[in-house]
Design a protein around this motif. Structure first.
Motif, short mmCIF file in Angstrom:
data_model
loop_
_atom_site.label_atom_id
_atom_site.label_comp_id
_atom_site.label_asym_id
_atom_site.label_seq_id
_atom_site.Cartn_x
_atom_site.Cartn_y
_atom_site.Cartn_z
N ASP A 121 0.86 -1.18 0.10
CA ASP A 121 0.11 0.01 0.00
C ASP A 121 0.98 1.28 0.01
O ASP A 121 0.31 2.23 -0.55
N ASP A 122 1.96 1.21 0.65
CA ASP A 122 2.97 2.53 0.60
C ASP A 122 3.62 2.60 -0.59
O ASP A 122 4.63 3.70 -0.63
N GLY A 165 8.92 7.96 -3.75
CA GLY A 165 8.67 7.24 -5.05
C GLY A 165 8.00 6.01 -4.88
O GLY A 165 7.57 5.50 -4.03
N THR A 166 7.60 5.45 -6.31
CA THR A 166 6.94 4.06 -6.29
C THR A 166 7.71 3.17 -7.13
O THR A 166 8.29 3.69 -8.12
N VAL A 167 7.83 1.80 -6.62
CA VAL A 167 8.67 0.93 -7.20
C VAL A 167 7.61 0.11 -7.96
O VAL A 167 6.68 -0.33 -7.71
#
Length: 298
Positions: free
Chosen positions: A35-36, A58-60
């Motif tokens: 979710d994070d 950021g998003t992985v």
């Protein structure tokens, strides 16, 4: 002739030699979204977590590749001043927990997926919505990034990578298939006007539509060709097969579906490549053959 006595130790070693190859296979891993915005890297067979990948602000990306002690992945960071998105390639050592920023990726694409680590390089696909794709190669030793082929990574057979664009298709369209030689750096066009294909044992089984027509029309027909990825040799398996929108192909069958536009009813079929004989399948049997869960009723 005198026979030599074989010790129990030698017999044990021989037994281990037979048994070990089946059990010492490289584990397969996949990324699971949290979710994070971070991603858990888990063993596909056991479900055990290898590591958690995260980026500050950021998003992985869930598309990852594991090689040795390193996990290669991409991630995006949003600049909330102008809402621009920057993509980069990263490496994470799951034993030392060291994380490296390897390369800022070109802004030409909205996102990048890591597909494979092979021959001293990381291969990744850049893509933009339903518009465009391309294959990139990150040289681990030279630390250089290069666009090496049009369209994205589909599969690898030995040193050959098959590239195509179906990952960004939103509707029916014919497309080309390319083959990239990782050793020579050369790209060849395997086939144009492709409506679907399958793979087995170093060969592609391709449904080509010589005269473009929407699959629902009576004029639509496919030519089925076997293509050898390594040699480029082509063999026509059937010159004219009637099929609708292709969902899957094997070396023996074409799985395709059509619909009645007036009643909005879908129909599912399997056609034999060799004979062209078509049988109608239930929705349950069709999706089982595709390896997909049955869609929920609307």
């Amino acid at each position: 002739m005198m026979k030599k006595k074989v010790s129990g130790l030698v017999l044990l070693a021989a037994l281990l030699f037979v048994l070990l190859p089946a059990s010492v296979q490289a584990a397969k891993y996949e990324g699971e979204r949290l979710d994070d915005g971070s991603v858990n890297v888990v063993n596909v067979d056991t479900g055990e977590a290898l590591a958690t990948l995260s980026l500050r602000l950021g998003t992985v990306n869930t598309q990852i590749a594991v090689s040795g002690d390193w996990i290669y992945f991409t991630g995006s960071v949003t600049n909330y001043t102008d809402y621009s998105v920057a993509n980069s390639l990263y490496a994470y050592n799951y034993k030392t927990e060291e994380q490296l920023h390897l390369k800022a990726l070109p802004a030409a694409f909205d996102s990048y997926d890591v597909n494979d680590v092979y021959g001293g390089a990381v291969y990744l696909t850049g893509w933009t919505g339903s518009d465009d794709t391309a294959l990139y190669r990150w040289n681990l030793q030279k630390k250089t990034l290069k666009k090496v082929a049009e369209d994205g990574y589909a599969l690898r057979y030995k040193r050959y990578i098959v590239c195509e664009s179906t990952m960004v298709h939103g509707a029916f369209t014919l497309y080309p298939i390319y083959v990239y030689n990782t050793k020579t750096g050369k790209v060849v066009t395997a086939m144009k006007k492709v409506g679907g294909y399958g793979y087995k044992g170093g060969k592609l089984y391709i449904a080509q539509m010589p005269k473009e027509a929407y699959p629902e029309t009576k004029k639509a027909a496919y030519k089925i060709i076997q293509y050898d990825i390594a040699t480029g040799a082509k063999k026509t398996l059937n010159r004219k097969v009637k099929a609708y929108l292709i969902s899957k192909m094997t070396n023996k069958y074409i799985y395709h579906q059509g619909s009645d536009q007036e009643t909005h009813t879908s129909y599912f079929y399997r056609t034999a490549i060799k004979t062209g004989k078509t049988v109608r399948l239930t929705k349950e049997r069709y999706f089982k053959a595709l390896g997909f869960p049955l869609p929920e009723a609307e």
